[in-house]
Design a protein around this motif. Sequence first.
Motif, PDB file in Angstrom:
ATOM      1  N   THR A 282     -47.302  11.052  17.219  1.00 54.46           N
ATOM      2  CA  THR A 282     -47.649   9.618  16.837  1.00 54.46           C
ATOM      3  C   THR A 282     -46.329   8.996  16.152  1.00 54.46           C
ATOM      4  OG1 THR A 282     -49.899  10.311  16.293  1.00 54.46           O
ATOM      5  CG2 THR A 282     -49.268   8.443  15.502  1.00 54.46           C
ATOM      6  N   PRO A 283     -45.812   8.175  17.052  1.00 55.58           N
ATOM      7  CA  PRO A 283     -44.731   7.469  16.374  1.00 55.58           C
ATOM      8  C   PRO A 283     -44.858   6.322  15.499  1.00 55.58           C
ATOM      9  CG  PRO A 283     -45.142   6.477  18.562  1.00 55.58           C
ATOM     10  CD  PRO A 283     -46.401   7.724  18.300  1.00 55.58           C
ATOM     11  N   SER A 284     -44.123   5.782  14.681  1.00 57.42           N
ATOM     12  CA  SER A 284     -43.890   4.851  13.823  1.00 57.42           C
ATOM     13  C   SER A 284     -43.074   3.635  14.690  1.00 57.42           C
ATOM     14  CB  SER A 284     -43.227   5.073  12.638  1.00 57.42           C
ATOM     15  OG  SER A 284     -42.008   5.437  12.701  1.00 57.42           O
ATOM     16  N   VAL A 285     -43.435   2.481  14.662  1.00 57.63           N
ATOM     17  CA  VAL A 285     -42.944   1.574  15.297  1.00 57.63           C
ATOM     18  C   VAL A 285     -42.410   0.440  14.437  1.00 57.63           C
ATOM     19  CG1 VAL A 285     -43.143  -0.212  17.424  1.00 57.63           C
ATOM     20  CG2 VAL A 285     -44.763   2.061  17.214  1.00 57.63           C
ATOM     21  N   THR A 286     -41.390  -0.086  14.612  1.00 54.83           N
ATOM     22  CA  THR A 286     -40.715  -1.173  13.808  1.00 54.83           C
ATOM     23  C   THR A 286     -40.185  -2.474  14.708  1.00 54.83           C
ATOM     24  OG1 THR A 286     -39.782   0.496  12.016  1.00 54.83           O
ATOM     25  CG2 THR A 286     -38.984  -1.793  12.334  1.00 54.83           C
ATOM     26  N   GLU A 287     -40.485  -3.698  14.480  1.00 51.80           N
ATOM     27  CA  GLU A 287     -40.298  -4.712  15.315  1.00 51.80           C
ATOM     28  C   GLU A 287     -39.247  -5.400  14.344  1.00 51.80           C
ATOM     29  OE1 GLU A 287     -43.923  -6.492  17.204  1.00 51.80           O
ATOM     30  OE2 GLU A 287     -44.847  -5.233  15.835  1.00 51.80           O
ATOM     31  N   ALA A 288     -38.183  -5.667  15.066  1.00 51.81           N
ATOM     32  CA  ALA A 288     -37.103  -6.562  14.151  1.00 51.81           C
ATOM     33  C   ALA A 288     -37.650  -7.825  13.891  1.00 51.81           C
ATOM     34  CB  ALA A 288     -35.566  -6.510  15.137  1.00 51.81           C
ATOM     35  N   ARG A 289     -38.204  -8.611  14.713  1.00 47.92           N
ATOM     36  CA  ARG A 289     -38.535  -9.941  14.400  1.00 47.92           C
ATOM     37  C   ARG A 289     -39.553 -10.047  13.291  1.00 47.92           C
ATOM     38  NH1 ARG A 289     -37.655 -14.901  16.766  1.00 47.92           N
ATOM     39  NH2 ARG A 289     -36.412 -13.952  18.143  1.00 47.92           N
ATOM     40  N   THR A 290     -40.400  -8.984  13.148  1.00 45.90           N
ATOM     41  CA  THR A 290     -41.473  -9.107  12.061  1.00 45.90           C
ATOM     42  C   THR A 290     -40.548  -8.761  10.631  1.00 45.90           C
ATOM     43  OG1 THR A 290     -42.852  -8.118  13.548  1.00 45.90           O
ATOM     44  CG2 THR A 290     -43.252  -7.755  11.231  1.00 45.90           C
ATOM     45  N   ALA A 291     -39.557  -8.039  10.868  1.00 48.44           N
ATOM     46  CA  ALA A 291     -38.869  -7.506   9.556  1.00 48.44           C
ATOM     47  C   ALA A 291     -37.624  -8.767   9.252  1.00 48.44           C
ATOM     48  CB  ALA A 291     -38.209  -6.386   9.703  1.00 48.44           C
ATOM     49  N   GLY A 292     -37.699  -9.585   9.888  1.00 53.13           N
ATOM     50  CA  GLY A 292     -36.591 -10.841   9.836  1.00 53.13           C
ATOM     51  C   GLY A 292     -36.917 -11.729   8.898  1.00 53.13           C
ATOM     52  N   PRO A 293     -36.107 -12.993   8.542  1.00 58.26           N
ATOM     53  CA  PRO A 293     -36.280 -13.890   7.840  1.00 58.26           C
ATOM     54  C   PRO A 293     -37.319 -14.886   8.305  1.00 58.26           C
ATOM     55  CG  PRO A 293     -34.189 -14.338   8.980  1.00 58.26           C
ATOM     56  CD  PRO A 293     -34.845 -13.127   9.110  1.00 58.26           C
ATOM     57  N   PHE A 294     -37.776 -15.806   7.461  1.00 57.29           N
ATOM     58  CA  PHE A 294     -38.874 -16.837   7.775  1.00 57.29           C
ATOM     59  C   PHE A 294     -38.650 -17.547   9.039  1.00 57.29           C
ATOM     60  CE2 PHE A 294     -35.863 -19.618   5.538  1.00 57.29           C
ATOM     61  CZ  PHE A 294     -36.111 -20.866   6.178  1.00 57.29           C
ATOM     62  N   TRP A 295     -37.532 -17.928   9.599  1.00 60.43           N
ATOM     63  CA  TRP A 295     -37.592 -18.789  10.673  1.00 60.43           C
ATOM     64  C   TRP A 295     -37.845 -17.928  12.179  1.00 60.43           C
ATOM     65  CZ3 TRP A 295     -33.116 -18.171   7.482  1.00 60.43           C
ATOM     66  CH2 TRP A 295     -32.344 -17.210   8.080  1.00 60.43           C
ATOM     67  N   TYR A 296     -38.036 -16.793  12.056  1.00 60.75           N
ATOM     68  CA  TYR A 296     -38.716 -15.801  12.905  1.00 60.75           C
ATOM     69  C   TYR A 296     -40.125 -16.079  13.086  1.00 60.75           C
ATOM     70  CZ  TYR A 296     -34.060 -13.524  13.155  1.00 60.75           C
ATOM     71  OH  TYR A 296     -32.625 -13.257  13.314  1.00 60.75           O
ATOM     72  N   ARG A 297     -40.823 -16.323  11.974  1.00 61.03           N
ATOM     73  CA  ARG A 297     -42.230 -16.266  12.000  1.00 61.03           C
ATOM     74  C   ARG A 297     -42.759 -17.758  11.675  1.00 61.03           C
ATOM     75  NH1 ARG A 297     -40.459 -11.803   9.480  1.00 61.03           N
ATOM     76  NH2 ARG A 297     -40.470 -12.882   7.695  1.00 61.03           N
ATOM     77  N   SER A 298     -42.017 -18.825  11.831  1.00 61.08           N
ATOM     78  CA  SER A 298     -42.544 -20.133  11.656  1.00 61.08           C
ATOM     79  C   SER A 298     -43.545 -20.399  12.301  1.00 61.08           C
ATOM     80  CB  SER A 298     -41.323 -21.044  11.797  1.00 61.08           C
ATOM     81  OG  SER A 298     -41.002 -21.311  13.348  1.00 61.08           O
ATOM     82  N   SER A 299     -44.509 -21.305  12.005  1.00 60.13           N
ATOM     83  CA  SER A 299     -45.951 -21.632  12.609  1.00 60.13           C
ATOM     84  C   SER A 299     -45.938 -21.782  13.981  1.00 60.13           C
ATOM     85  CB  SER A 299     -46.688 -22.704  11.871  1.00 60.13           C
ATOM     86  OG  SER A 299     -45.949 -23.811  11.916  1.00 60.13           O
ATOM     87  N   ASP A 300     -44.614 -22.617  14.678  1.00 57.34           N
ATOM     88  CA  ASP A 300     -44.763 -22.962  15.973  1.00 57.34           C
ATOM     89  C   ASP A 300     -43.915 -21.800  16.969  1.00 57.34           C
ATOM     90  OD1 ASP A 300     -42.270 -23.623  14.713  1.00 57.34           O
ATOM     91  OD2 ASP A 300     -42.149 -25.597  15.815  1.00 57.34           O
ATOM     92  N   ASN A 301     -43.361 -20.573  16.138  1.00 62.95           N
ATOM     93  CA  ASN A 301     -42.436 -19.865  16.747  1.00 62.95           C
ATOM     94  C   ASN A 301     -42.966 -18.358  16.719  1.00 62.95           C
ATOM     95  OD1 ASN A 301     -40.005 -19.695  18.214  1.00 62.95           O
ATOM     96  ND2 ASN A 301     -38.912 -18.874  16.372  1.00 62.95           N
TER      97      ASN A 301
END
Length: 820
Positions: free
Chosen positions: A795-814
């Motif tokens: 059972t692997p653990s999975v890491t996503e670089a964009r999820t762990a990044g700064p706020f502009w990676y997860r802005s409401s329209d991005n």
Amino acid sequence: MAGFRAGHVSLTAILWAYSLAIITIGTLPRMPTFQTLLLTAAALLASVLLLPARSRLLPLLLAALAGGSWSLWHNQQGISQRLPLSAHGADFLLEVEVVSLPELRRLDNVFGGTGASDSLRFSARVITAIQPVDSGQITAGRLLDLTWYRIDDDMRKQLRAGSRWILPVRLKRPRGSVNPHGFDYEGWLLRRGVFATGYVRPGDWQPRWLAQGQGLAALRHRLRDRLLALAPDRGALLSALLLGDRGGLSEGERLLLRQTGTSHLLAISGLHVGLVAGLFLLLGRLCGRTIGLYSGVTPRLLAVVVALVASLAYTLLAGAPLSAQRALVMTWVLLIAWQWRRRIHAGFAFSLSLALVLTLQPLAFFGAGFWLSFIAVGALLLGFSGRQRLGWASDVRGASWVGHSLQSMSGLFRGQWFIALALFLPSLLYFSGASPAGVLLNLVAIPWLGCLVLPPLLFGALMIATPIGVGMIDFAAWQLNLMMRFLEVGQSVLPSWQTLGAPSSWLLLASAGVGVVLLLLPAGLPGRRLGWLFLLPPLLPFLPQANPEEAGFRVTALDVGQGLAVVLRTPQQTLVYDAGPVSGSGWSAGSQIVAPYLLGEGVAELDVVVISHGDSDHAGGFAGLMAAEPPARVIAPGLLADRLGRGSLPGVSSCRSGRRETFDDVELLWLWPEDEQVSGEENDHSCVALVQWQGVRVLLTGDISRRVERQLVRRYPGFAPVDLLIVPHHGSRSSSSAEFIRWAQPANVVFSAGFRHHFGHPHPQVVSRYREVGASLWSTAASGAITWRWREGHTPSVTEARTAGPFWYRSSDNNVLVKF
């Protein structure tokens, strides 16, 4: 500083509260709303009013509220003022002004050498949008980063800084690949205020030159042309020093500066602005003394004014990059304090510079230069505090100049040692290594640059139209050439760049930080020498550095856009499958993404590189990867392996179905191709490998089509389910047949594809097929680099670089980029 207090709270503390609030807001994973900020401020204010000593905390609260509000407003403005996603990939006809020095880039082919495709990269500011007429998304003043591919000679000569054009362009929302240890291109664009990126796209509309430019941008271009004409060999280096234009540097020059730890000599920063300010401060003081004999002008005031103007002019001439802006602010604070004739505490000057820099750009702290600048200055302030001059030097009778010289040399050695010590950890974190030779070479190179290169270059630029100016430029080029030869000799004699991974845990990192601070404390303080004990574990890689993240088996699908690069690692072995693409502008995923990832992970020696086939989106980055991190072995299909072998690459072999290879506890079973005489260039020639580690199965498929998939199904009946499948051909409709998916039975699948690429990968029908078998779906376009870690069990653990990044990676329209 003494006397600078607000109530009972020093201004230094208020400035720190203001700066820390800006940094705190910028590091939040998502931008809070202003309502949230106001509610938080009201709650804090209410709690402060209940405290007995509220007069001391109220100024700090107000400063933090001001800093947080400014940071929030600025960051939200930056996010909102980008090309809307609805216009991503749209074509426009724009009237623009070129505002940067165009940078010529030559495209290298897959395995080195020069290609025929040249391109120009430049920044342009929108004057008006011509077509579509109703394109309300683009208004005057927007900044664009553009590339012009396959530009002809006539257009290249006319495309100059300051010139005005009507250009047909295809624009894209500012966006970059997201990978561990990689350059944050999207954040860099955000800090610069870039509205959109794109490229010139002639078609129904043709580019049209309107007018040649005037002003500062045109002046910078003329100076660059003149420098390149006067000094053909070192003109690019002179241009980098004077104009901040590093685009013309050769790879050899970049490598030499990097390996000797002297890259900062050509990056416009505190060193250059400080040298310019000091030079003109001295000249202004000499002029002030002369003028003051007749007119009563204060020498100090004239000197400060001249230094202020000169440092500002140099910063503007260099293009005013963020690093130069930081240096300018810190230099001005120092000069004004000196003119003010007040004893300003070093901590106040430092905090004031920090607050001003963050006010100008609240996201500046995301750049490596921010930390390098302020850590270096902080190290000097801390290192020289409480230290006395060498008494023995001033006791030399009859030779006071010798004593002063010895004091100056001692101070230079100490300062270089303090900076090298303080920047060791940042160098590991940002650059994955350090140069032991840099400490010694910088002791010579910095004064050489400051005394014999930069002054004649500056005065030569001022008088470049005269024979005296030309002579000064020649002298600067001669001295710069001698300095580069000195660095070459130093590189051959002294230990140069050493690849080192960052401390493997936050505990070791904190330990090293404590050790550095202790060693920088003034002499005589108890416990200062204990700093070496705190530094010992991170500095000795052979000591045990327990880190659970390093154990087991890791597979990372890097975010390389429309292409593929996968890194498979155990604690003892590292294998790279494909090296990503190379772009028409010369950008290489191999050197810009894969190599930094490996170096950041502490991989000093790369074991195996597999090139699945010759397509540029898989093999394009190979040359860049080879230059940065040469592997011990290279594997490629068919005749492609033979061509690589003729290129004198070590350990080249071919993949062929049925062969097994073992690397430590990792086994590779080659499933395809079956013929060693294939060219290795076609999609169906791809090396297909089943990688196995303690029962974990990973299937790497390259760009095979349904034809090869059917043969794999027939050749290997009863194929066991795989834990991870790198989807064939990025999820193209020509691959991933239902028969193949049932045969592989993948638990996890990853699509390595570009964001909203015109190929449209992955195809919705392919996505639907994988969903039907219950596989977990991942995409590098949506998640950035994705890492699977297997330790005990499957059972692997999975890491996503964009999820762990700064706020502009997860802005409401991005944040929703690919819908499965």
